[in-house]
Design a protein around this motif. Structure first.
Motif, PDB file in Angstrom:
ATOM      1  N   SER A  67      76.385  53.937  41.587  1.00 38.75           N
ATOM      2  CA  SER A  67      77.326  54.623  40.719  1.00 38.75           C
ATOM      3  C   SER A  67      78.712  54.672  41.358  1.00 38.75           C
ATOM      4  O   SER A  67      78.883  54.399  42.551  1.00 38.75           O
ATOM      5  CB  SER A  67      76.834  56.048  40.438  1.00 38.75           C
TER       6      SER A  67
ATOM      7  N   PRO B 135      77.555  55.956  35.839  1.00 41.48           N
ATOM      8  CA  PRO B 135      76.256  56.080  36.514  1.00 41.48           C
ATOM      9  C   PRO B 135      75.707  54.729  36.937  1.00 41.48           C
ATOM     10  O   PRO B 135      76.154  53.673  36.466  1.00 41.48           O
ATOM     11  CB  PRO B 135      75.374  56.720  35.433  1.00 41.48           C
TER      12      PRO B 135
ATOM     13  N   ARG C 255      71.889  59.966  32.272  1.00 37.49           N
ATOM     14  CA  ARG C 255      72.384  58.673  32.756  1.00 37.49           C
ATOM     15  C   ARG C 255      73.373  58.106  31.740  1.00 37.49           C
ATOM     16  O   ARG C 255      73.059  57.203  30.960  1.00 37.49           O
ATOM     17  CB  ARG C 255      71.226  57.705  32.978  1.00 37.49           C
TER      18      ARG C 255
ATOM     19  N   GLY D 217      72.663  60.480  36.921  1.00 36.95           N
ATOM     20  CA  GLY D 217      72.367  59.076  37.164  1.00 36.95           C
ATOM     21  C   GLY D 217      73.150  58.495  38.323  1.00 36.95           C
ATOM     22  O   GLY D 217      73.502  57.318  38.309  1.00 36.95           O
TER      23      GLY D 217
END
Length: 265
Positions: A67, A86, A144, A229
């Motif tokens: 990420s 993410p 996410r 995420g």
């Protein structure tokens, strides 16, 4: 890379040919029973996508495995904006499981034109494959998604979260993804099942991409999610920068309050 390309080609070949054959045999025999079978197949595909936030997995399909975020000034509020991307969900070996599940569903429609029992058998087996695949990719799927966090003198905002500056009590990193036992699998008299090894491998990969940045409001016991995420290093860096931004935005108010107290009416 060549192994993944070979898997993709095999999946595409099987699904395309099965879909063509299924449409060829199913279309002339549409009736209430066939419509019910099509509805069941559609529910198996749509429920993980919408009910369990599988669409977030698809939307971030092309994201890198790590990420990232960027910070820039926000002229509209005089504060900062954080754009967070993410990491994509770990997809192997869930992808072959989904391919086999969809392949069985299409075959179930084809067999269902001749036998209801054959449809039920293939449908149940397809549910098993798709269900196991969902346990690999859906943990943490709800959060996410890309996030934009605004830190300004008015407070912190991100999606449905809106907290005044004076009400922010803490910003921290949490782990909302799949938690996997770090101890190695111990082989028994009959060895270690392949499913257990694949599940442990998949869970570890997914857990590394399941960190979230949380914020807690004064007077509230539950914290809210600002971004999810994330990989651990990205989440830690984001929390550090958000805390720094909160400190920078609160400084002018503190200076004004001190200056107003020093004035003797």
């Amino acid at each position: 890379m060549w192994l993944r390309a070979l898997i993709w080609l095999g999946i595409a070949f099987l699904l395309l040919n099965t879909l063509v054959v299924a449409l060829f045999f199913v279309s002339p025999s549409l009736n209430m029973g066939m419509l019910l079978r099509i509805a069941l197949v559609g529910a198996v595909v749509s429920i993980p996508l919408w009910k369990w936030h599988g669409l977030n997995v698809l939307r971030t399909w092309r994201n890198p495995p790590t990420s990232s975020f960027t910070r820039h000034d926000d002229p509209a509020t005089g504060g900062y904006l954080f754009d967070v991307q993410p990491a994509r969900a770990a997809r192997m070996p869930a992808l072959p499981l989904f391919a086999i599940g969809v392949f069985l569903l299409l075959n179930a429609l084809l067999v269902g034109t001749r036998s209801s029992g054959g449809f039920a058998g293939l449908f149940i087996v397809a549910l098993v494959f798709i269900g196991v695949g969902c346990t690999f990719v859906l943990p943490g799927a709800r959060d996410r998604k890309p996030a934009r966090i605004s830190v300004s003198p008015q407070g912190v905002q991100s999606g449905d979260v809106s907290i005044e500056m004076k009400a922010v009590t803490d910003v921290y990193v949490a782990h909302e993804g799949l938690v996997v036992d770090p101890d190695p699998l111990m082989p028994g008299p009959n060895g270690v099942p392949i499913a257990s090894m694949a599940g442990r491998h998949m869970g570890r990969r997914q857990s590394k991409r399941g960190y979230t940045v949380m914020i807690r409001e004064d007077g509230m016991s539950a914290a809210s999610i600002l971004a999810g995420g994330l990989t651990e290093d990205c989440a830690t860096a984001l929390v550090t920068d958000i805390k720094k931004a909160l400190h920078d935005q609160s400084q002018p108010k503190e200076a004004e309050s001190k200056g107003s107290k020093s004035i003797d009416p």
